[in-house]
Motif scaffolding. Structure first.
Motif, PDB file in Angstrom:
ATOM      1  N   PHE A  44       0.793  -1.230   0.000  1.00 15.86           N
ATOM      2  CA  PHE A  44       0.000   0.000   0.000  1.00 15.86           C
ATOM      3  C   PHE A  44       0.825   1.280   0.000  1.00 15.86           C
ATOM      4  N   LYS A  45       2.105   1.199   0.366  1.00 20.97           N
ATOM      5  CA  LYS A  45       2.936   2.401   0.409  1.00 20.97           C
ATOM      6  C   LYS A  45       4.171   2.317  -0.485  1.00 20.97           C
ATOM      7  N   GLY A  46       4.464   1.121  -0.978  1.00 22.41           N
ATOM      8  CA  GLY A  46       5.670   0.972  -1.781  1.00 22.41           C
ATOM      9  C   GLY A  46       6.934   1.144  -0.983  1.00 22.41           C
ATOM     10  N   GLU A  47       6.867   0.807   0.317  1.00 20.94           N
ATOM     11  CA  GLU A  47       8.051   0.943   1.161  1.00 20.94           C
ATOM     12  C   GLU A  47       7.989  -0.079   2.293  1.00 20.94           C
ATOM     13  N   TYR A  48       9.148  -0.452   2.792  1.00 18.77           N
ATOM     14  CA  TYR A  48       9.246  -1.359   3.915  1.00 18.77           C
ATOM     15  C   TYR A  48       9.588  -0.572   5.178  1.00 18.77           C
ATOM     16  N   PRO A  49       9.126  -0.999   6.338  1.00 19.97           N
ATOM     17  CA  PRO A  49       9.416  -0.265   7.575  1.00 19.97           C
ATOM     18  C   PRO A  49      10.895  -0.351   7.932  1.00 19.97           C
ATOM     19  N   GLN A  50      11.447   0.776   8.309  1.00 20.06           N
ATOM     20  CA  GLN A  50      12.877   0.831   8.616  1.00 20.06           C
ATOM     21  C   GLN A  50      13.245  -0.072   9.779  1.00 20.06           C
ATOM     22  N   ILE A  51      12.331  -0.232  10.730  1.00 17.10           N
ATOM     23  CA  ILE A  51      12.616  -1.060  11.894  1.00 17.10           C
ATOM     24  C   ILE A  51      12.868  -2.519  11.505  1.00 17.10           C
TER      25      ILE A  51
ATOM     26  N   MET B 159      18.898  -8.429   1.591  1.00 20.39           N
ATOM     27  CA  MET B 159      17.946  -8.156   0.516  1.00 20.39           C
ATOM     28  C   MET B 159      18.594  -8.343  -0.856  1.00 20.39           C
ATOM     29  N   PRO B 160      17.787  -8.693  -1.876  1.00 22.36           N
ATOM     30  CA  PRO B 160      18.329  -8.805  -3.233  1.00 22.36           C
ATOM     31  C   PRO B 160      18.882  -7.470  -3.722  1.00 22.36           C
ATOM     32  N   THR B 161      19.855  -7.526  -4.609  1.00 24.26           N
ATOM     33  CA  THR B 161      20.412  -6.314  -5.212  1.00 24.26           C
ATOM     34  C   THR B 161      19.319  -5.540  -5.948  1.00 24.26           C
ATOM     35  N   ASN B 162      19.323  -4.234  -5.754  1.00 19.25           N
ATOM     36  CA  ASN B 162      18.377  -3.330  -6.436  1.00 19.25           C
ATOM     37  C   ASN B 162      16.921  -3.656  -6.127  1.00 19.25           C
ATOM     38  N   TRP B 163      16.671  -4.142  -4.923  1.00 11.95           N
ATOM     39  CA  TRP B 163      15.292  -4.493  -4.550  1.00 11.95           C
ATOM     40  C   TRP B 163      14.349  -3.299  -4.640  1.00 11.95           C
ATOM     41  N   GLN B 164      14.898  -2.096  -4.439  1.00 17.84           N
ATOM     42  CA  GLN B 164      14.040  -0.895  -4.475  1.00 17.84           C
ATOM     43  C   GLN B 164      13.350  -0.729  -5.830  1.00 17.84           C
ATOM     44  N   ASP B 165      13.966  -1.245  -6.889  1.00 15.77           N
ATOM     45  CA  ASP B 165      13.393  -1.103  -8.226  1.00 15.77           C
ATOM     46  C   ASP B 165      12.101  -1.899  -8.387  1.00 15.77           C
ATOM     47  N   ASP B 166      11.849  -2.829  -7.482  1.00 22.38           N
ATOM     48  CA  ASP B 166      10.653  -3.672  -7.571  1.00 22.38           C
ATOM     49  C   ASP B 166       9.422  -3.059  -6.906  1.00 22.38           C
ATOM     50  N   MET B 167       9.614  -1.977  -6.177  1.00 25.63           N
ATOM     51  CA  MET B 167       8.524  -1.503  -5.327  1.00 25.63           C
ATOM     52  C   MET B 167       7.347  -0.950  -6.134  1.00 25.63           C
ATOM     53  N   ALA B 168       7.585  -0.445  -7.327  1.00 26.17           N
ATOM     54  CA  ALA B 168       6.473   0.055  -8.146  1.00 26.17           C
ATOM     55  C   ALA B 168       5.550  -1.091  -8.550  1.00 26.17           C
ATOM     56  N   LEU B 169       6.117  -2.236  -8.901  1.00 23.11           N
ATOM     57  CA  LEU B 169       5.291  -3.386  -9.260  1.00 23.11           C
ATOM     58  C   LEU B 169       4.569  -3.936  -8.034  1.00 23.11           C
ATOM     59  N   ILE B 170       5.269  -4.001  -6.921  1.00 21.12           N
ATOM     60  CA  ILE B 170       4.674  -4.510  -5.691  1.00 21.12           C
ATOM     61  C   ILE B 170       3.496  -3.651  -5.245  1.00 21.12           C
TER      62      ILE B 170
END
Length: 443
Positions: free
Chosen positions: A255-262, A271-282
């Protein structure tokens, strides 16, 4: 039951839920092997080494079971589709007999006036894909997308709703970090990859279904209300970490395209390399949110490696699973979900129920404990609606006593008792109470 259909808004959906491996009988109909078959065949994993080979034989008895759903006055039936029944190797050749089963099952629901609420994955991964790394392998998102296309090209035009994956926490953390379910790993790197890839597969499945012209697509999350076991700052932080891993990781991703920092504090190195690039699809938009809720947990800190926490036994009454009965947690989650994640999107309670040791006495199962549990949680659903939360439906878990994963056939959640020797069905008192509540005043 004191509450009835009349106590809820017009159009509120009442349903009951099951899952494929737990009831169908996996040895029937050409289904392929799953990692649950492998897990159950490993000594010590499952009570009495029981498996889903026969389960409730819903594969052959589905008409009888759907008659029970309809006769109780439910509006909808939430079911899941076995990946290995449709694609025995997880990819490649389709098992026409398996796909035809779900085609007939769907038509049978519609013939009885039941709305089909489908889930594409409820934990039974084909063994051939487990051999390739399963949820640790990024390619699973594409494999799952291909499976989605096969199934929904056949069934999608008749679905009321579809959710890709049931309870991602169980698929990822419980199964890869705690080792409690198949594949039974206890590995933080494997768990981290699974935590990300399960959401990537969710996103790919949604993308495929949108491409097929489908709508009313959602996500289903299991949530446990976490509270510190004492007033210390250490316990507070441990409860927050538990909440982050169990609840906020998956909802935050979708719902936010982000994971909690905690949680990233512990998982980011794995985490997989470049995982941030997947957040738009997620995080692509979905149409509703499903919440599976059963209990709360009291949490304190310990000196083990991250996440450095442990559960503390609570003092509230418990179900046969040892879970505290805490309906307030459902109210809390309904309000928090709308406030922090979903806004005006419809919310469904997609699972809620209790395990008990239900015996037949004089030809009946008097499960007043389950009636009280359901009514207490429905009362808090009603409170949430009164406070403006857009809750649109409630599904009881489960229609039938069934295969309860690592607990085998020992834990009974059903509204209907199943004799696992004869497979005879016997509606319990809770079934009759719900039937009265849902059909009151109807011709």
């Amino acid at each position: 039951m004191l509450l009835t259909r009349k106590d809820f808004p017009e159009g509120f959906t009442f349903g009951t839920a099951t899952s494929s491996y737990q009831i169908e009988g996996h040895k029937f109909g050409g289904a392929g092997r799953t990692h649950w078959d492998d897990f159950a065949d490993t000594p010590g994993n499952v009570v009495r080494a029981e498996n889903g080979d026969v389960a409730c034989d819903h594969y052959h008895r589905y008409a009888e079971d759907l008659d029970l759903v309809a006769a109780a006055g439910f509006d909808a039936y939430r079911f899941s589709i076995s990946w290995a029944r449709v694609l025995p190797e997880g990819r490649g050749e389709v098992n026409a007999e398996g796909l035809d089963f779900y085609d007939r099952l769907t038509d049978a629901m519609l013939e009885r006036g039941l709305k089909p609420y489908a889930t594409l994955y409820h934990w039974e991964l084909p063994s051939a894909l487990a051999d390739l790394g399963g949820w640790r392998n990024r390619d699973i998102a594409q494999w799952f997308g291909d499976f989605t296309e096969v199934v929904m090209s056949k069934l999608g035009d008749r679905m009321e709703t579809v959710a890709p994956i049931n309870e991602p926490w169980c698929v990822a953390w419980l199964s890869h970090f705690l080792g409690g379910q198949a594949p039974g790993l206890r590995d933080i790197r494997a768990a981290t990859r699974a935590m990300h890839h399960v959401l990537l597969a969710h996103g790919r499945s949604i993308e495929v279904m949108r491409g097929l012209g489908m709508s009313n697509l959602g996500g289903v999350f299991n949530l446990e209300w976490s509270e510190p076991a004492d007033s210390s700052e250490e316990a507070y932080q441990a409860a927050a970490r538990y909440d982050g891993i169990y609840n906020r990781w998956f909802m935050g991703g979708v719902f936010k395209g982000e994971y909690p920092q905690i949680v990233l504090d512990g998982l980011e190195p794995h985490m997989p390399t470049n995982w941030q690039d997947d957040m738009a699809l997620i995080s692509q938009p979905i149409d509703w949110c499903g919440i599976n809720y059963y209990t709360r947990k009291l949490i304190t800190a310990d000196k083990s490696p991250w996440p450095s926490l442990k559960e503390v036994d609570g003092i509230l009454p418990k179900t046969y699973m040892g879970w505290e009965i805490y309906p307030e947690g459902l109210l809390n989650f309904l309000e928090r979900t709308a406030r922090e994640y979903t806004g005006e999107l419809p919310i469904f309670v997609t699972e809620n129920g209790m395990a008990a040791h239900d015996d037949i006495v004089a030809g009946e199962v008097q499960d007043e404990h389950r009636i009280a549990y359901i009514e207490a949680h429905l009362a808090d659903v009603r409170r949430a609606i009164a406070r403006g939360v857009p809750v649109k439906g409630y599904f009881c878990w489960s229609l039938l006593d069934n295969y309860e994963w690592s607990f085998g056939y020992d834990k009974r959640f059903g509204l209907v008792h199943v004799d696992f020797d004869t497979l005879a069905r016997l509606p319990k008192a809770s079934y009759h109470a719900l039937k009265g509540a849902l059909t009151e005043g109807q011709s």
